[in-house]
Design a protein around this motif. Structure first.
Motif, PDB file in Angstrom:
ATOM      1  N   VAL A 179       0.879  -1.162   0.000  1.00 28.04           N
ATOM      2  CA  VAL A 179       0.000   0.000   0.000  1.00 28.04           C
ATOM      3  C   VAL A 179       0.920   1.216   0.000  1.00 28.04           C
ATOM      4  CG1 VAL A 179      -1.863   1.228   1.161  1.00 28.04           C
ATOM      5  CG2 VAL A 179      -1.780  -1.274   1.263  1.00 28.04           C
ATOM      6  N   ALA A 180       0.911   1.932  -1.129  1.00 32.78           N
ATOM      7  CA  ALA A 180       1.843   3.047  -1.331  1.00 32.78           C
ATOM      8  C   ALA A 180       1.112   4.370  -1.185  1.00 32.78           C
ATOM      9  CB  ALA A 180       2.484   2.939  -2.715  1.00 32.78           C
ATOM     10  N   ILE A 181       1.457   5.093  -0.142  1.00 30.98           N
ATOM     11  CA  ILE A 181       0.835   6.389   0.134  1.00 30.98           C
ATOM     12  C   ILE A 181       1.603   7.469  -0.618  1.00 30.98           C
ATOM     13  CG2 ILE A 181       0.267   8.086   1.912  1.00 30.98           C
ATOM     14  CD1 ILE A 181       0.169   5.720   3.914  1.00 30.98           C
ATOM     15  N   GLY A 182       0.897   8.149  -1.501  1.00 31.11           N
ATOM     16  CA  GLY A 182       1.511   9.239  -2.250  1.00 31.11           C
ATOM     17  C   GLY A 182       1.758  10.437  -1.355  1.00 31.11           C
ATOM     18  N   VAL A 183       2.995  10.886  -1.329  1.00 31.28           N
ATOM     19  CA  VAL A 183       3.377  12.067  -0.559  1.00 31.28           C
ATOM     20  C   VAL A 183       3.873  13.084  -1.568  1.00 31.28           C
ATOM     21  CG1 VAL A 183       4.897  12.966   1.246  1.00 31.28           C
ATOM     22  CG2 VAL A 183       4.006  10.631   1.420  1.00 31.28           C
ATOM     23  N   HIS A 184       3.035  14.070  -1.840  1.00 31.68           N
ATOM     24  CA  HIS A 184       3.352  15.049  -2.879  1.00 31.68           C
ATOM     25  C   HIS A 184       3.568  16.414  -2.239  1.00 31.68           C
ATOM     26  CE1 HIS A 184       2.324  12.071  -5.855  1.00 31.68           C
ATOM     27  NE2 HIS A 184       1.222  11.826  -5.170  1.00 31.68           N
ATOM     28  N   HIS A 185       4.734  16.964  -2.484  1.00 29.16           N
ATOM     29  CA  HIS A 185       5.047  18.290  -1.961  1.00 29.16           C
ATOM     30  C   HIS A 185       4.107  19.292  -2.628  1.00 29.16           C
ATOM     31  CE1 HIS A 185       8.439  16.256  -0.268  1.00 29.16           C
ATOM     32  NE2 HIS A 185       8.786  15.831  -1.464  1.00 29.16           N
ATOM     33  N   GLY A 186       3.583  20.187  -1.860  1.00 32.39           N
ATOM     34  CA  GLY A 186       2.627  21.152  -2.395  1.00 32.39           C
ATOM     35  C   GLY A 186       1.190  20.783  -2.066  1.00 32.39           C
ATOM     36  N   LYS A 187       0.949  19.535  -1.679  1.00 27.13           N
ATOM     37  CA  LYS A 187      -0.385  19.126  -1.247  1.00 27.13           C
ATOM     38  C   LYS A 187      -0.389  19.065   0.271  1.00 27.13           C
ATOM     39  CE  LYS A 187      -2.451  16.568  -5.004  1.00 27.13           C
ATOM     40  NZ  LYS A 187      -3.206  15.363  -5.332  1.00 27.13           N
ATOM     41  N   ALA A 188      -1.490  19.465   0.848  1.00 25.88           N
ATOM     42  CA  ALA A 188      -1.607  19.464   2.306  1.00 25.88           C
ATOM     43  C   ALA A 188      -2.684  18.459   2.725  1.00 25.88           C
ATOM     44  CB  ALA A 188      -1.957  20.860   2.809  1.00 25.88           C
ATOM     45  N   PRO A 189      -2.291  17.213   2.979  1.00 29.09           N
ATOM     46  CA  PRO A 189      -3.278  16.223   3.397  1.00 29.09           C
ATOM     47  C   PRO A 189      -3.823  16.545   4.785  1.00 29.09           C
ATOM     48  CG  PRO A 189      -1.081  15.323   3.616  1.00 29.09           C
ATOM     49  CD  PRO A 189      -0.936  16.665   2.954  1.00 29.09           C
TER      50      PRO A 189
END
Length: 168
Positions: free
Chosen positions: A35-45
């Motif tokens: 299970v790969a959690i996308g961590v994208h800079h610029g997005k604020a989960p």
């Protein structure tokens, strides 16, 4: 014996019963699911990576024995994450025709980038086709009960996230 590994990517912000449906279906087909959690800079989960990973590990623990699970982060192309983790397939859930059109385009692009990795589409169970993380967050933000859409650990994490947002 070859271990069949699939990668299931998403933001999982929060993990919903729809996500869990895909994981459960995948567990019947593969020996291991990453299970790969996308961590994208610029997005604020709403939820931190650590919170999302803990929820996934907690919920998937009850599936132990059906297949092995691992939770990881990634910040690039999903096909590169799949390659890195030795996956032969990328799992994708489909709720409706809109998802199908988008996911077919993505599968085509991924297939060109990594022809050795197959995209496997898993249809949402009928009672879950309406569930989306975006709607779950919107309902939670407005004080609604999201317990019918997400596991208890995710519901509690969302409540804390809403309180934190309201206090800032």
């Amino acid at each position: 014996m070859t271990t069949r590994v699939a990668l299931y990517s998403g933001s999982f912000d929060p993990l919903t019963f729809g996500h869990l449906d895909v994981i459960e279906q995948g567990a019947a087909l593969f020996d291991k699911i990453i299970v790969a959690i996308g961590v994208h800079h610029g997005k604020a989960p709403w939820l931190t990576f650590d919170a999302r990973a803990a929820i996934i590990r907690d919920v998937c623990a009850r599936l132990d024995g059906k297949c092995a699970f691992e939770v990881v982060s990634f910040d690039g192309l999903v096909v590169e994450a799949a390659r890195w983790h030795g996956a032969c397939a990328i799992l994708r859930g489909l709720r409706d025709g809109v998802d199908f059109d988008y996911e077919m385009q993505m599968a085509g692009m991924n297939g060109t980038l990594a022809p050795e990795i197959r995209t496997i589409f898993l249809p949402a169970s009928p009672g879950l086709r309406h569930v989306s993380g975006t709607f779950v967050r919107q309902i939670a933000a407005l004080g609604g009960d999201v317990s019918g859409f997400a596991p208890a650990a995710a519901v509690e994490a969302l409540k804390r996230a809403v309180q934190k947002r309201d206090n800032t």
